[in-house]
Scaffold this motif. Structure first.
Motif, PDB file in Angstrom:
ATOM      1  N   GLY A   1      19.806  51.783   2.395  1.00  0.00           N
ATOM      2  CA  GLY A   1      20.860  50.784   2.282  1.00  0.00           C
ATOM      3  C   GLY A   1      21.118  50.054   3.579  1.00  0.00           C
ATOM      4  N   SER A   2      22.086  49.149   3.551  1.00  0.00           N
ATOM      5  CA  SER A   2      22.361  48.295   4.698  1.00  0.00           C
ATOM      6  C   SER A   2      23.853  48.111   4.866  1.00  0.00           C
ATOM      7  N   PHE A   3      24.261  47.925   6.122  1.00  0.00           N
ATOM      8  CA  PHE A   3      25.667  47.627   6.398  1.00  0.00           C
ATOM      9  C   PHE A   3      25.967  46.145   6.209  1.00  0.00           C
ATOM     10  N   VAL A   4      24.938  45.332   5.950  1.00  0.00           N
ATOM     11  CA  VAL A   4      25.109  43.886   5.845  1.00  0.00           C
ATOM     12  C   VAL A   4      25.203  43.498   4.368  1.00  0.00           C
ATOM     13  N   PRO A   5      26.268  42.781   3.949  1.00  0.00           N
ATOM     14  CA  PRO A   5      26.403  42.402   2.531  1.00  0.00           C
ATOM     15  C   PRO A   5      25.600  41.157   2.184  1.00  0.00           C
ATOM     16  N   ALA A   6      24.501  40.932   2.880  1.00  0.00           N
ATOM     17  CA  ALA A   6      23.662  39.757   2.672  1.00  0.00           C
ATOM     18  C   ALA A   6      22.364  39.994   3.421  1.00  0.00           C
ATOM     19  N   LEU A   7      21.384  39.118   3.200  1.00  0.00           N
ATOM     20  CA  LEU A   7      20.164  39.216   3.996  1.00  0.00           C
ATOM     21  C   LEU A   7      20.469  38.883   5.455  1.00  0.00           C
ATOM     22  N   PHE A   8      21.316  37.877   5.682  1.00  0.00           N
ATOM     23  CA  PHE A   8      21.768  37.496   7.020  1.00  0.00           C
ATOM     24  C   PHE A   8      23.272  37.264   6.992  1.00  0.00           C
ATOM     25  N   ARG A   9      23.946  37.663   8.058  1.00  0.00           N
ATOM     26  CA  ARG A   9      25.349  37.299   8.265  1.00  0.00           C
ATOM     27  C   ARG A   9      25.507  36.771   9.689  1.00  0.00           C
TER      28      ARG A   9
END
Length: 364
Positions: free
Chosen positions: A237-245
């Motif tokens: 998983g990722s801490f980013v709610p998008a591919l890029f922020r």
């Protein structure tokens, strides 16, 4: 350079584009389709170490049989192309680029990404092309992807104020990640990093086009103007709610939020999200846009968006994260290595990933 017809050659044609594999995805076919439709370019030669591949490519694009080669060095000597597209695995990028730059006839080289399998190789080919005044570009074509380009324009217009931090979550650092890290540079001014720190996990072998890619990574770097970027890749998983922020002084902008491909959203602090989805009719073909741009820059003398200088910034961050994992500490730039830290750790036994499973054979 005055506008005229550029003789174009392709090195590494790949196999059947209707049945692509990890040996190259037949990228040369995509390149050639663009050159073929440009009025100022003519396809004159091709080479592949598999003669049948080169012959099939030549037939598809009406290249004379006499300019179809197994040995690319013969191609350079006999066909004397002005422009060369290189579509081979990254382990041999540097050697072929250097030979093309030394050929004498070649004015521009457009090479597939990533730059090279090693940091030393990446620097070597950039240096020789600079010395010989050969335009060297790398196919980070997603700079021309409509949603990514529009996101850059929105940031440039001040929608979120001045960028302070970027968060990104691509699948890996090297193969896919070279596009992602390059895009961060594209938006933030194509500046070099000052330092890099990172950690990786590599327990199951994962190779793309003959190059190792970690299973999971976390990294942080700072550009020379103080903007920072943080990356997480792979499983878990990722801490980013998008591919890029992109986080700015006045707001936030996301690219592909929560899996919504071709969507951008932004908001200033305290406001609701605004959304912009790229519709089907607005889509352009990034590889085509990239190659048209490369040819235009050859004629105008402008630095291409895909220049070696910009690609080096990206590549240094990639190898910097792996070097930080090898060194177990922060790495200052410029890097003082020549190798590929991930490959070196595998070869030394410091990392012992489980082999990739054998592909299942299909039955008739």
């Amino acid at each position: 350079m005055d506008s005229h017809t550029h003789d174009v050659a392709l090195i590494g044609t790949g196999s059947d584009p209707d049945d692509p594999d990890f040996s190259g995805f037949a990228m040369a076919y995509h390149h050639a389709e663009v050159y073929q439709r440009l009025e100022n370019c003519e396809l004159v030669a091709c080479a592949d170490i598999v003669p049948e591949n080169a012959a099939a490519f030549a037939e598809t694009f009406d290249i004379d049989e006499g300019h179809t080669y197994e040995d690319y060095q013969r191609l350079l000597t006999e066909a004397e192309p002005d422009v060369v597209s290189i579509c081979v695995p990254p382990a041999i990028h540097a050697d072929i680029v250097v030979d093309c730059a030394r050929a004498g006839s070649v004015d521009a080289i457009h090479c597939e990404k990533p730059m090279d399998l090693t940091w030393g190789g990446a620097q070597r080919m950039a240096q020789i092309c600079w010395r010989r005044d050969v335009q060297l570009t790398f196919n980070h074509q997603r700079r021309f992807k409509p949603s990514w380009a529009e996101a850059r324009d929105l940031v440039d217009s001040g929608k979120i104020g001045d960028v302070e931090r970027v968060e990104l979550a691509p699948p890996n650092i090297y193969d896919w990640g070279t596009h992602a890290i390059d895009f961060v540079g594209f938006v933030t001014g194509d500046r070099p990093a000052e330092w890099v720190i990172g950690q990786i996990d590599y327990r199951e072998e994962q190779q793309w086009f003959g190059a190792h890619n970690e299973n999971q990574a976390f990294g942080l770097w700072e550009y020379d103007d103080g903007v920072q970027a943080v990356i997480s890749t792979g499983v878990g998983g990722s801490f980013v709610p998008a591919l890029f922020r992109f986080v700015g002084t006045e707001g936030t902008l996301d690219v592909d939020p929560d899996g919504e491909s071709e969507t951008i959203r932004w908001r200033q602090y305290g406001d609701d999200w605004e959304y912009r989805a790229i519709e089907e009719g607005e889509w352009t073909e990034p590889i085509g846009d990239a190659i048209e741009h490369v040819v235009d820059c050859l004629e105008t003398g402008a630095e291409p968006e895909l220049s070696a200088r910009k690609a080096l910034n990206t590549t240094e961050i990639i190898f910097g994260i792996w070097e930080s994992a090898r060194r177990r500490g922060r790495v200052d730039c410029p890097l003082e290595i020549d190798d590929n830290p991930l490959h070196a750790m595998v070869e030394s036994g410091a990392l012992v990933p489980e082999p990739e499973p054998e592909p299942e054979s299909s039955s008739e």
